[in-house]
Design a protein around this motif. Structure first.
Motif, PDB file in Angstrom:
ATOM      1  N   ILE A 181       0.842  -1.205   0.000  1.00  0.00           N
ATOM      2  CA  ILE A 181       0.000   0.000   0.000  1.00  0.00           C
ATOM      3  C   ILE A 181       0.872   1.249   0.000  1.00  0.00           C
ATOM      4  O   ILE A 181       0.623   2.214  -0.736  1.00  0.00           O
ATOM      5  CB  ILE A 181      -0.949  -0.012   1.214  1.00  0.00           C
ATOM      6  N   ASN A 182       1.926   1.239   0.822  1.00  0.00           N
ATOM      7  CA  ASN A 182       2.838   2.388   0.896  1.00  0.00           C
ATOM      8  C   ASN A 182       3.529   2.635  -0.440  1.00  0.00           C
ATOM      9  O   ASN A 182       3.633   3.782  -0.904  1.00  0.00           O
ATOM     10  CB  ASN A 182       3.872   2.140   1.994  1.00  0.00           C
ATOM     11  N   ILE A 183       4.001   1.556  -1.076  1.00  0.00           N
ATOM     12  CA  ILE A 183       4.709   1.687  -2.356  1.00  0.00           C
ATOM     13  C   ILE A 183       3.784   2.225  -3.446  1.00  0.00           C
ATOM     14  O   ILE A 183       4.193   3.026  -4.294  1.00  0.00           O
ATOM     15  CB  ILE A 183       5.300   0.325  -2.771  1.00  0.00           C
ATOM     16  N   ILE A 184       2.531   1.824  -3.411  1.00  0.00           N
ATOM     17  CA  ILE A 184       1.566   2.298  -4.413  1.00  0.00           C
ATOM     18  C   ILE A 184       1.211   3.767  -4.195  1.00  0.00           C
ATOM     19  O   ILE A 184       1.137   4.561  -5.142  1.00  0.00           O
ATOM     20  CB  ILE A 184       0.288   1.436  -4.365  1.00  0.00           C
ATOM     21  N   LEU A 185       1.026   4.140  -2.921  1.00  0.00           N
ATOM     22  CA  LEU A 185       0.556   5.494  -2.615  1.00  0.00           C
ATOM     23  C   LEU A 185       1.665   6.544  -2.650  1.00  0.00           C
ATOM     24  O   LEU A 185       1.397   7.724  -2.940  1.00  0.00           O
ATOM     25  CB  LEU A 185      -0.124   5.510  -1.239  1.00  0.00           C
ATOM     26  N   ASP A 186       2.906   6.151  -2.349  1.00  0.00           N
ATOM     27  CA  ASP A 186       4.011   7.119  -2.318  1.00  0.00           C
ATOM     28  C   ASP A 186       4.136   7.924  -3.613  1.00  0.00           C
ATOM     29  O   ASP A 186       4.130   9.175  -3.573  1.00  0.00           O
ATOM     30  CB  ASP A 186       5.334   6.413  -2.011  1.00  0.00           C
ATOM     31  N   PRO A 187       4.281   7.293  -4.779  1.00  0.00           N
ATOM     32  CA  PRO A 187       4.428   8.090  -6.004  1.00  0.00           C
ATOM     33  C   PRO A 187       3.183   8.908  -6.334  1.00  0.00           C
ATOM     34  O   PRO A 187       3.292   9.998  -6.903  1.00  0.00           O
ATOM     35  CB  PRO A 187       4.700   7.038  -7.083  1.00  0.00           C
ATOM     36  N   CYS A 193       0.010  14.223  -6.623  1.00  0.00           N
ATOM     37  CA  CYS A 193      -0.670  15.204  -5.762  1.00  0.00           C
ATOM     38  C   CYS A 193       0.256  16.325  -5.284  1.00  0.00           C
ATOM     39  O   CYS A 193      -0.226  17.352  -4.800  1.00  0.00           O
ATOM     40  CB  CYS A 193      -1.277  14.503  -4.547  1.00  0.00           C
ATOM     41  N   LYS A 194       1.567  16.119  -5.407  1.00  0.00           N
ATOM     42  CA  LYS A 194       2.558  17.113  -4.971  1.00  0.00           C
ATOM     43  C   LYS A 194       2.423  17.448  -3.485  1.00  0.00           C
ATOM     44  O   LYS A 194       2.551  18.599  -3.077  1.00  0.00           O
ATOM     45  CB  LYS A 194       2.417  18.401  -5.797  1.00  0.00           C
ATOM     46  N   TRP A 195       2.164  16.438  -2.670  1.00  0.00           N
ATOM     47  CA  TRP A 195       2.003  16.640  -1.234  1.00  0.00           C
ATOM     48  C   TRP A 195       3.329  16.617  -0.477  1.00  0.00           C
ATOM     49  O   TRP A 195       3.355  16.798   0.732  1.00  0.00           O
ATOM     50  CB  TRP A 195       1.077  15.579  -0.648  1.00  0.00           C
ATOM     51  N   GLY A 196       4.426  16.368  -1.166  1.00  0.00           N
ATOM     52  CA  GLY A 196       5.745  16.432  -0.553  1.00  0.00           C
ATOM     53  C   GLY A 196       5.918  15.483   0.624  1.00  0.00           C
ATOM     54  O   GLY A 196       5.520  14.320   0.584  1.00  0.00           O
ATOM     55  N   MET A 197       6.532  15.976   1.703  1.00  0.00           N
ATOM     56  CA  MET A 197       6.821  15.160   2.876  1.00  0.00           C
ATOM     57  C   MET A 197       5.540  14.659   3.529  1.00  0.00           C
ATOM     58  O   MET A 197       5.498  13.540   4.062  1.00  0.00           O
ATOM     59  CB  MET A 197       7.650  15.957   3.886  1.00  0.00           C
ATOM     60  N   MET A 198       4.494  15.449   3.495  1.00  0.00           N
ATOM     61  CA  MET A 198       3.211  15.009   4.036  1.00  0.00           C
ATOM     62  C   MET A 198       2.709  13.789   3.279  1.00  0.00           C
ATOM     63  O   MET A 198       2.226  12.815   3.870  1.00  0.00           O
ATOM     64  CB  MET A 198       2.176  16.128   3.942  1.00  0.00           C
ATOM     65  N   GLY A 199       2.837  13.805   1.960  1.00  0.00           N
ATOM     66  CA  GLY A 199       2.384  12.687   1.151  1.00  0.00           C
ATOM     67  C   GLY A 199       3.133  11.407   1.466  1.00  0.00           C
ATOM     68  O   GLY A 199       2.538  10.328   1.575  1.00  0.00           O
ATOM     69  N   ALA A 200       4.462  11.506   1.636  1.00  0.00           N
ATOM     70  CA  ALA A 200       5.269  10.331   1.974  1.00  0.00           C
ATOM     71  C   ALA A 200       4.851   9.763   3.320  1.00  0.00           C
ATOM     72  O   ALA A 200       4.730   8.541   3.492  1.00  0.00           O
ATOM     73  CB  ALA A 200       6.748  10.713   1.995  1.00  0.00           C
ATOM     74  N   ALA A 201       4.605  10.645   4.284  1.00  0.00           N
ATOM     75  CA  ALA A 201       4.225  10.198   5.626  1.00  0.00           C
ATOM     76  C   ALA A 201       2.838   9.572   5.638  1.00  0.00           C
ATOM     77  O   ALA A 201       2.613   8.526   6.258  1.00  0.00           O
ATOM     78  CB  ALA A 201       4.280  11.378   6.597  1.00  0.00           C
ATOM     79  N   VAL A 202       1.886  10.207   4.972  1.00  0.00           N
ATOM     80  CA  VAL A 202       0.511   9.688   4.956  1.00  0.00           C
ATOM     81  C   VAL A 202       0.456   8.320   4.284  1.00  0.00           C
ATOM     82  O   VAL A 202      -0.256   7.413   4.736  1.00  0.00           O
ATOM     83  CB  VAL A 202      -0.433  10.686   4.249  1.00  0.00           C
TER      84      VAL A 202
END
Length: 470
Positions: A181-187, A193-202
């Motif tokens: 799930i993490n690998i799919i959502l990270d990119p 979405c250009k969420w940056g560090m927040m996107g990686a954490a979420v």
């Protein structure tokens, strides 16, 4: 229907190692990939780059603190349950599982509150003030990671407990599901979405929630040591025994945090005195690079720890059943396998450091970044074979119930040597001193580990029972 784990005392040792160690290795590798995958995607996002990499390095030790508490409870429970089952004490085994669930829920909630209340101070303590951009990205990443701490800790703590119940494949599958799930959502979150560090954490937190939910389901359907509601009530004797057996896992992780804190702050201090890295635009490079080297080391150590931790139920059960000859055979096979893993890793870091660093976005960075990274890989990990054997020794002694010896060796490596050399050597050799602190620590620890290994063999020889033919 409840099942027996008696096969741990009769089945071929090599087959048991494959059955338990391989799923454990995969589980730990996948767990390590949470942070590593974040760093890879962050590094290759041009709007984050080495600043985001440095921020990830700052926050990483704080997730290790959570992991330290989780593995203390989980590994301690796993070892205690295995010993109890070997002695035929199933009631104590079930009580240990119930108490472990209660302890992990309480401790994870407390740690989350502490992280949220003291966010700025904690980030500063781990070198996040190297420059303004790194500090900003560290705070953003840390906030969302903190919200996922209870799910992360529960999943990590229950993983060894599930293995102790005789189902290493489910433990592996639950971790794989979260990582996928993490690998799919990270990119998606970082690049689309250009969420940056927040996107990686979420993305990371969502994966951790999935793993935790699968662990909850399994605990409610355990086949050998399913706890009842009464087992959730804290029993001081059970908790003490569980935590004592898990203290080595805790100290090996928490002392690593102390070493990382020392290393990060020495990189910040002596990097500022360097002709190149003293410049504002390059100040984050040493911290980002060493963080990447540590991530590669984490991959190797995940394999090493996975092999050793996967053997905990086998060791514990056979110690409890008095089958010491089987324990000796297992120890020999484990040390051999760990040395082979270390040798492969050594070849990679010494011959292919450029290829390794390219995975983490080196193409987007200056030549100073690549040059320092190649140097860091070759120096910092040059004694990785010894490091692998040292780690296996820590865990095997813990599984045998030798908490004192295991804890002492772990503390000497990570605190006395790891922190001590990281602080002292840079005084004489600057940034190079930070890099040399790792191999020197591993050499000295290996000398002590060899003494303990020899003593363990002698003890098993003196107390061994006739072998069981399998």
């Amino acid at each position: 229907m409840e099942q027996s784990n008696q096969f741990l005392a009769t089945e071929n040792i090599g087959k048991l190692m494959q059955k338990y160690a391989i799923p454990c290795i995969i589980s730990l590798l996948v767990g390590a990939l949470y942070n590593i995958v974040d760093q890879i995607f962050i590094a290759n996002a041009s709007y984050l780059g080495s600043y985001g990499n440095a921020a990830n390095t700052v926050v990483f030790p704080l997730t290790v603190i959570a992991l330290a508490i989780a593995v203390m409870i989980g590994d301690g429970c796993c070892a205690y349950v295995s010993i109890c089952l070997g002695k035929g004490e199933k009631t104590n085994a079930k009580r240990s599982v119930g108490n472990a669930v209660t302890m992990i829920i309480g401790s994870s909630l407390l740690l989350t509150v502490i992280y949220l209340l003291f966010q700025t101070q904690i980030i500063s303590m781990f070198g996040g003030t190297v420059n303004e951009e790194t500090f900003y990205y560290s705070k953003e990443y840390f906030f969302y990671i903190s919200l996922g701490i209870p799910f992360y800790m529960f999943g990590q703590a229950m993983n060894p407990v599930i293995r102790a119940d005789g189902n290493p494949k489910f433990a592996m599958a639950s971790t794989l599901a979260g990582a996928a799930i993490n690998i799919i959502l990270d990119p998606i979150f970082i690049f689309v979405c250009k969420w940056g560090m927040m996107g990686a954490a979420v993305a990371t937190v969502i994966g951790q929630i999935a793993t935790a939910l699968l662990a909850v389901w399994y605990i409610l359907h355990m086949k050998t040591i399913r706890p009842s509601s009464g087992d959730l009530k804290i029993d001081n004797r059970t908790c003490s025994r569980t935590l004592l057996l898990g203290i080595t896992s805790f100290l090996s992780q928490i002392s690593l945090v102390a070493a990382m804190a020392a290393i990060n702050n020495m990189l910040r201090k002596y990097g500022a005195l360097d002709e190149i890295f003293g410049q504002a635009q390059y100040a984050q490079i040493p911290m980002a690079v060493v963080g990447i080297v540590m991530k590669f080391f984490q991959i190797v150590i995940s394999i090493v720890v996975g092999m050793a931790a996967g053997c905990i139920p086998i060791v514990g059960y056979n110690i409890g059943a008095g089958k010491n000859l089987r324990v000796k055979d297992l120890f020999t096979k484990l040390l051999t396998a760990e040395a082979i893993v270390g040798a492969v890793a050594f070849i990679l870091v010494e011959l292919f450091p450029g290829q390794l660093i390219s995975v983490f976005g080196a193409a987007n960075e200056s030549s100073y970044y690549t040059e320092f990274a190649m140097k860091a890989f070759r120096i910092y990990l040059c004694m990785i074979i010894m490091a692998c054997i040292n780690k296996a020794c820590f865990i095997f002694l813990q599984a045998m119930g030798k908490a004192a010896a295991s804890t002492a060796l772990s503390m000497i490596r990570e605190v006395v040597f790891g922190v001590g050399f990281a602080i002292c050597l840079p005084i004489f050799w600057g940034l190079d001193g930070v890099l040399f602190s790792m191999p020197i620590s591993d050499i000295l620890t290996f000398i002590i580990a060899v003494v303990l290994i020899v003593r363990t063999y002698r003890e098993l020889n003196r107390t061994s029972n006739p072998p069981i033919m399998s």
